[in-house]
Each structure stands twice: as C-alpha cells, then as structure tokens.
Write a protein that holds these residues in place. Structure first.
Motif, PDB file in Angstrom:
ATOM      1  N   TYR A 199      -1.003  -4.187  -8.310  1.00 33.51           N
ATOM      2  CA  TYR A 199       0.332  -3.314  -8.004  1.00 33.51           C
ATOM      3  C   TYR A 199       0.999  -2.213  -9.059  1.00 33.51           C
ATOM      4  O   TYR A 199       0.770  -2.661 -10.162  1.00 33.51           O
ATOM      5  CB  TYR A 199       1.404  -4.482  -7.865  1.00 33.51           C
ATOM      6  CG  TYR A 199       2.728  -4.116  -7.503  1.00 33.51           C
ATOM      7  CD1 TYR A 199       3.310  -3.864  -6.229  1.00 33.51           C
ATOM      8  CD2 TYR A 199       3.870  -3.769  -8.412  1.00 33.51           C
ATOM      9  CE1 TYR A 199       4.235  -3.214  -5.877  1.00 33.51           C
ATOM     10  CE2 TYR A 199       5.108  -3.413  -8.259  1.00 33.51           C
ATOM     11  CZ  TYR A 199       5.497  -3.089  -6.695  1.00 33.51           C
ATOM     12  OH  TYR A 199       6.517  -2.499  -6.237  1.00 33.51           O
TER      13      TYR A 199
ATOM     14  N   ASP B   6       4.956   1.153  -5.355  1.00 35.43           N
ATOM     15  CA  ASP B   6       4.447   0.661  -4.215  1.00 35.43           C
ATOM     16  C   ASP B   6       5.236  -0.001  -3.247  1.00 35.43           C
ATOM     17  O   ASP B   6       6.097  -0.602  -3.648  1.00 35.43           O
ATOM     18  CB  ASP B   6       3.251  -0.235  -4.565  1.00 35.43           C
ATOM     19  CG  ASP B   6       2.156   0.672  -5.083  1.00 35.43           C
ATOM     20  OD1 ASP B   6       2.121   1.635  -4.992  1.00 35.43           O
ATOM     21  OD2 ASP B   6       1.281  -0.381  -5.733  1.00 35.43           O
TER      22      ASP B   6
ATOM     23  N   ARG C  50       3.562  -3.514   1.670  1.00 33.28           N
ATOM     24  CA  ARG C  50       1.911  -3.537   1.250  1.00 33.28           C
ATOM     25  C   ARG C  50       1.481  -4.675   0.035  1.00 33.28           C
ATOM     26  O   ARG C  50       0.352  -4.710  -0.180  1.00 33.28           O
ATOM     27  CB  ARG C  50       1.438  -2.232   0.946  1.00 33.28           C
ATOM     28  CG  ARG C  50       1.842  -1.207   1.937  1.00 33.28           C
ATOM     29  CD  ARG C  50       0.761  -0.060   1.838  1.00 33.28           C
ATOM     30  NE  ARG C  50       1.099   1.010   2.636  1.00 33.28           N
ATOM     31  CZ  ARG C  50       0.438   2.438   2.769  1.00 33.28           C
ATOM     32  NH1 ARG C  50      -0.649   2.463   1.905  1.00 33.28           N
ATOM     33  NH2 ARG C  50       0.606   3.188   3.922  1.00 33.28           N
ATOM     34  N   VAL C  51       2.571  -5.480  -0.275  1.00 34.90           N
ATOM     35  CA  VAL C  51       2.272  -6.281  -1.107  1.00 34.90           C
ATOM     36  C   VAL C  51       1.603  -7.552  -0.563  1.00 34.90           C
ATOM     37  O   VAL C  51       1.713  -7.846   0.522  1.00 34.90           O
ATOM     38  CB  VAL C  51       3.475  -6.900  -1.970  1.00 34.90           C
ATOM     39  CG1 VAL C  51       3.181  -8.133  -2.772  1.00 34.90           C
ATOM     40  CG2 VAL C  51       4.301  -5.733  -2.700  1.00 34.90           C
TER      41      VAL C  51
ATOM     42  N   THR D 274      -1.681  -5.097  -4.308  1.00 37.11           N
ATOM     43  CA  THR D 274      -1.165  -4.155  -3.347  1.00 37.11           C
ATOM     44  C   THR D 274      -2.400  -4.005  -2.521  1.00 37.11           C
ATOM     45  O   THR D 274      -3.462  -3.663  -2.916  1.00 37.11           O
ATOM     46  CB  THR D 274      -0.893  -2.908  -3.645  1.00 37.11           C
ATOM     47  OG1 THR D 274       0.492  -2.905  -4.507  1.00 37.11           O
ATOM     48  CG2 THR D 274      -0.294  -1.820  -2.530  1.00 37.11           C
TER      49      THR D 274
END
Length: 305
Positions: free
Chosen positions: A211, A215, A219-220, A233
C-alpha cells in the motif's frame, strides 16, 4: 524578363550531369564596377591623369581579387548528407545539410535553396557560415505549405562574399524524398466511432503490491490485511484495447485526411493498435509503433498524389 532568363540559365545548369561544378558570374554591382573601370581608363588615358589611372588600377585589382576569393569561398565544399524532417502542413521544421570541406579557412555567407511545390524556405535571404565550430552543418527552416510527397534532386548553394561583385554557385545532386503530412485537426466530419473510449477499462486480473499513501481504499485487499496485519493494494491489469481500422472513401477531402491524422496521433499516444484503409487504394494492418505511425502518415501524404 531578366529574372526569367536567369532562372532558365540556372535550370539548364542544374540539369547537367556534372558533379557539383562551381560557376561564377558577375552581379549587377560587379557590372557597375566593370563599367566604372572602363570610364576611368578612358578618362585617365585621355587626360593623361596618373591619379585616375592609379585609382583605376587599384579598383581593377580589387575586382579580380574579389572574383578569386568568391570562388575560393565555395571551393572544397562537399555535401555529405541531408536529413528529411517529419513535417505536417502548417508546421515549421528544419532540414539539416551536412558538409565536408578541404578549406581550412571556412566558408562564409552561404545561401542554400531548393525547388519544392510542398514546402517554402522561411527567410530566404538568410545566409550561413561553415567552420569547425558548428561541425560543418547548415539548418534550413522550412514551412509546410501543401500536403503531398515529392523528390528533391538538386540542392543549390551560392555565395556573394566578400564584396557582392560576383555570384558563385553550385548544385549538389541528392536523392531526398520529402513528405508533407496532413494538418493535425480534429474535424467535425470525422466519425468518432473510429476511436473507441477504452480509457480506464480493467480486467478481473490483478496482482498485490504494498500500500502506498494516496491509494484508493476501494483497492485495499482487506482479506490480506486481516491475515498479515499489513496493508496491501490490488493493482488491476488493464485490458489490451482491440485493434481499430480507420478508413475513408476514395474521394476523401483534405478535412477528412486531417481528422484521420489527428486520430492516428491520438491512438498512438494512447497505445491503441490502429490500421488505415484509404478507399480501395491502400491498406495498412493494425499496429502501434513509431515505424507504423510513419508508414500511416506517409500513406496520408501520398493519397491521390
């Protein structure tokens, strides 16, 4: 009338098969000096005036010295290569002429030119000098006036240095293919469906990376976070765009060719494979590379040419 005679004389010389011979002819200023010498000679002899005869002798030596040095200024100069620029209609680019010389004194006040129906030399009265400091090169600024292609067979080079009494000139035989591409313009008559909107399309495939600040939380990888207590991510893989073929009828207008040129550059920038079909005359299979771009632009330049 006189200009037409001079142009006819230049065309005859340019059509000769000799390997860049050097020609030298007096200019109007040179003819005035000749006439002045004759008048001074007649006056000096008629009145037995030694001062007039001395001045006449000095002026005559200056005239002969100018003829020698004007020829010397152009001698020993050989055209090695010439670069052809990628130019669109309405744009300005440089043509580079590279020379070699056996004259260590350099060459001054040179004016190169060539005949073309597609481009125009800007600032035609500008002169150039060649010495070891600029690697024996001359760069001519040209402007694209008309779309098309043509072959340039002769490069004309002249000098009037040092006193404008003589015009020394030569012609170099070259084999230059010049292409002037259509103007880059997004015309309203071009079908927008030829360029599909594939920006930000993504597949279901992804890979995991660490990560980074900024970000998106969407999308984690929350599952990975729960397992390792570290932030990751998901980086999705972009979809490869489908090839697009741009086409036009046999009687395409200049506006449509300009629109095609605009779309070709746009898809080249967006890395979309594209092909080109110009009526029933030519077809280029889809691709995306600098060489492919050049081929498509040359086809547009050569259309009905």
């Amino acid at each position: 009338m006189l200009r037409s005679i001079i142009n006819y004389f230049y065309d005859k010389i340019a059509g000769s098969r000799l390997d860049h011979p050097i020609y030298i002819i007096p200019t109007f200023d040179g003819l005035k000096v000749v006439l002045l010498n004759i008048i001074l000679l007649v006056i000096g002899l008629s009145y037995a005036n030694n001062y007039v005869l001395l001045f006449n002798f000095i002026l005559f030596c200056l005239f002969l010295g100018s003829m020698f040095y004007t020829h010397f200024n152009l001698s020993g100069l050989k055209l090695v290569s010439i670069t052809s620029p990628q130019i669109h209609k309405g744009e300005s680019r440089e043509i580079a002429l590279y020379f070699s010389t056996s004259n260590s004194q350099g060459h001054y006040f040179l004016k190169p030119s060539f005949k073309s129906n597609l481009v125009k030399i800007q600032n035609q009265k500008q002169t150039y000098s060649i010495s070891s400091a600029n690697n024996f090169s001359i760069k001519i600024l040209i402007h694209g006036e008309k779309r098309g292609r043509e072959s340039i067979n002769k490069i004309y080079l002249e000098t009037l240095f040092p006193f404008n009494f003589f015009r020394c000139f030569t012609f170099y035989s070259v084999d230059l293919r010049l292409f002037v591409f259509p103007e880059i313009k997004n015309g309203t008559n071009f079908q927008k469906s030829f360029v599909p909107d594939l920006i930000n399309k993504e597949s279901d495939e992804f890979f995991i990376r660490e990560y980074q600040t900024g970000d998106s939380l969407k999308r984690v990888d929350w599952k990975k976070l729960a397992q390792t207590n570290k932030w990751y991510t998901r980086q999705y893989v972009a979809v490869n765009p489908e090839p697009v073929v741009l086409s036009c009828d046999d009687n395409a207008s200049e506006e449509l060719l300009s629109s095609l040129c605009f779309s070709i550059h746009e898809m080249q920038t967006r890395n979309i494979p594209y092909g080109l079909k110009l009526g029933n005359k030519s077809f280029i299979a889809p691709g995306n590379s600098p060489f492919h771009l050049l081929n498509c632009l040359r086809e547009l330049a050569s259309y009905d040419n």
